[in-house]
Write a protein that holds these residues in place. Structure first.
Motif, short mmCIF file in Angstrom:
data_model
loop_
_atom_site.label_atom_id
_atom_site.label_comp_id
_atom_site.label_asym_id
_atom_site.label_seq_id
_atom_site.Cartn_x
_atom_site.Cartn_y
_atom_site.Cartn_z
N LEU A 171 0.83 -1.19 0.00
CA LEU A 171 0.00 0.00 0.00
C LEU A 171 0.88 1.26 0.00
O LEU A 171 1.75 1.42 0.86
N GLY A 172 0.62 2.11 -1.00
CA GLY A 172 1.46 3.31 -1.14
C GLY A 172 2.53 3.13 -2.20
O GLY A 172 3.29 4.07 -2.48
N SER A 173 2.57 1.96 -2.83
CA SER A 173 3.58 1.73 -3.87
C SER A 173 3.16 2.32 -5.22
O SER A 173 3.97 2.47 -6.12
N HIS A 174 1.86 2.64 -5.34
CA HIS A 174 1.30 3.19 -6.58
C HIS A 174 1.53 2.27 -7.77
O HIS A 174 1.74 2.73 -8.90
N SER A 175 1.49 0.96 -7.51
CA SER A 175 1.67 0.00 -8.60
C SER A 175 0.35 -0.34 -9.28
O SER A 175 0.34 -0.92 -10.37
N PHE A 176 -0.78 0.01 -8.64
CA PHE A 176 -2.10 -0.16 -9.25
C PHE A 176 -2.61 1.21 -9.70
O PHE A 176 -2.00 2.24 -9.41
N ILE A 177 -3.75 1.22 -10.40
CA ILE A 177 -4.28 2.49 -10.91
C ILE A 177 -4.65 3.41 -9.74
O ILE A 177 -4.96 2.94 -8.65
N PRO A 178 -4.60 4.72 -9.97
CA PRO A 178 -4.86 5.69 -8.90
C PRO A 178 -6.17 5.42 -8.16
O PRO A 178 -7.20 5.15 -8.78
N GLY A 179 -6.09 5.49 -6.84
CA GLY A 179 -7.28 5.33 -6.00
C GLY A 179 -7.50 3.92 -5.50
O GLY A 179 -8.27 3.71 -4.56
N PHE A 180 -6.83 2.93 -6.09
CA PHE A 180 -7.06 1.53 -5.71
C PHE A 180 -6.51 1.26 -4.31
O PHE A 180 -7.21 0.77 -3.43
N GLU A 181 -5.22 1.56 -4.13
CA GLU A 181 -4.55 1.19 -2.87
C GLU A 181 -5.13 1.95 -1.67
O GLU A 181 -5.24 1.38 -0.57
N GLU A 182 -5.48 3.20 -1.90
CA GLU A 182 -6.00 4.01 -0.80
C GLU A 182 -7.25 3.39 -0.17
O GLU A 182 -7.47 3.51 1.04
N GLN A 183 -8.06 2.71 -0.99
CA GLN A 183 -9.31 2.14 -0.48
C GLN A 183 -9.11 0.85 0.30
O GLN A 183 -10.04 0.34 0.92
N LEU A 184 -7.88 0.33 0.28
CA LEU A 184 -7.57 -0.87 1.07
C LEU A 184 -6.94 -0.53 2.41
O LEU A 184 -6.78 -1.40 3.27
N ILE A 185 -6.56 0.76 2.59
CA ILE A 185 -6.03 1.18 3.89
C ILE A 185 -7.15 1.08 4.93
O ILE A 185 -8.28 1.52 4.70
N GLY A 186 -6.85 0.45 6.05
CA GLY A 186 -7.84 0.24 7.10
C GLY A 186 -8.53 -1.11 7.02
O GLY A 186 -9.30 -1.48 7.91
N SER A 187 -8.25 -1.88 5.96
CA SER A 187 -8.87 -3.21 5.84
C SER A 187 -8.14 -4.20 6.74
O SER A 187 -7.01 -3.98 7.17
#
Length: 407
Positions: A171-187
């Motif tokens: 998370l935070g690597s920006h290896s997926f399209i914008p907005g993807f990783e941010e929505q997994l923070i807190g999971s």
């Protein structure tokens, strides 16, 4: 087929022969069948090459010609429609060998200081990225790694290339399209997360560019990076075979570093031997042969550039040089390569160093193992003669090493 051979200049053989009109027209029909082309120029070139190949093979064998590179072909029609084919064969220049035995070249002594071993230990440890599972219920933070299964859907339908299983995502690597990783923070592990994102307008797949999609994700694990430390515990997590402690690791690296330095010292000594032997020999390399080697280098650069999505013209533009200047820059290396290759070939011939059939077959078997490719298919890609030449060069280098390294 009858032919004439002349030597119009040094290091050049000219082979000429005539094909009757009837035979050439027959060859053109065969070329049409083989090439599936109707282009007269293509058919003519194919027919000329077919006749030339047969004659050249016979001429090279009979006259013991040593070709420097691919001959040039030319066909000329007479008034009756007969075709005279000329093969211009660039020949390898004569090499007058100097001393190539008893040079007594000394290999550098090898030493591996303890601080060098320790520095390598720390370098390898620092390069490790190891992760450990966080306690159940721990919420994922930026910098953590989540292991996910995901399915991407557009308008409720899964799309190609949008699914994955057990995917490690930092998370935070920006290896997926914008907005993807941010929505997994807190999971947390075991949680299902619906991720709504929109593909960038310039996305490479046109059907997805600028489109909103949904990824249904299952978080299977939440992990935190383990801080690299030179300890028995961290080494145990690295799971290195035969390594159970820091001392084991240190001893292994000391052995590896020494072996590496030994190889470097030997390579340097071999390079020195070849340099001395080449410098002591006389050979006048034709400009055309050098130009041909430079062109090979240019083609290699061009192919390498393509791997990085760049053309040779772009590379030249970025580096601020013209193609002619670039070729001039490659010329000294081309001369060195050719000089050393010619000297090696001359020594191999004088010392009767050859590649036996079994050695060539063994080499194909080795290449097959290296590239996980059937040996028989490799033979169609890498010519028998190329493998034989490389083997002879290696055996000749071994001969020079044996004759010139100080005991």
């Amino acid at each position: 087929m009858d032919y004439e051979i002349n030597y119009p200049e040094l290091n050049m053989a000219e082979i000429t022969f005539t094909v009757s009109k009837a035979d050439f027209e027959k060859a053109l029909e065969e070329a049409k069948e083989t090439t599936k082309s109707e282009d007269p120029a293509v058919l003519r070139e194919f027919a000329i090459s077919s006749f030339a190949s047969k004659v050249l093979t016979e001429a090279v064998d009979t006259n013991k010609l040593k070709l420097a590179y691919t001959p040039a072909l030319m066909g000329t029609d007479d008034a009756d429609g007969n075709v005279t084919i000329t093969i211009n064969c660039p020949l390898l220049p004569e090499v007058k060998l100097g001393q190539y035995k008893g040079l007594n070249v000394t290999k550098d002594a090898v030493d591996v200081p303890e601080e060098e071993v320790i520095a390598e230990m720390n370098r390898q440890i620092s390069a490790q990225k190891l992760w450990e599972t966080l306690p159940e219920g721990t919420k994922a933070e930026e910098g953590d790694q989540v292991i996910i299964d995901f399915v991407g859907e557009k308008d409720g339908v899964p799309f190609d290339g949008g699914s994955g299983e057990n995917y490690p995502l930092i998370l935070g690597s920006h290896s997926f399209i914008p907005g993807f990783e941010e929505q997994l923070i807190g999971s947390t592990a075991g949680e299902k997360v619906k991720v709504d994102v929109t593909f960038p307008e310039n996305y490479f797949e046109p059907s997805l560019a600028g489109q909103p999609v949904v990824f249904m994700c299952t978080v299977k694990d939440v992990q935190k990076e383990i801080k690299p430390e030179l300890t028995n515990e961290f080494l145990a997590k690295m799971k290195l075979e035969g390594i159970h402690s820091v001392d084991d690791f240190k001893n292994r690296l000391a052995i590896d570093l020494k072996a590496l330095k030994e190889q470097e010292a030997e390579n340097k000594a071999i390079s020195t031997i070849l340099e001395k032997v080449a410098d002591g020999s006389e050979v006048d390399i034709p400009d055309a042969m050098i130009d041909n080697q430079v062109e090979q280098y240019v083609n290699e650069y061009e192919n390498n550039m393509k791997q990085y999505g760049m053309t040779l013209d772009q590379y030249l533009q970025f580096s601020g040089q013209t193609l002619d200047a670039f070729k001039q820059q490659l010329r000294p290396q081309a001369i060195l390569t050719l000089r050393q290759a010619l000297v090696l070939e001359a020594i191999a011939e004088k010392e009767a160093i050859i590649a036996e059939d079994k050695e060539i077959e063994d080499e194909y078997a080795l290449l097959s193992q290296m590239y996980s490719f059937p040996a028989e298919q490799l033979k169609a890609i890498i010519p028998y003669g190329t493998v034989a030449t490389q083997l002879v060069q290696r055996k000749t280098m071994d001969f020079l090493k044996d004759q010139n390294l100080a005991k």
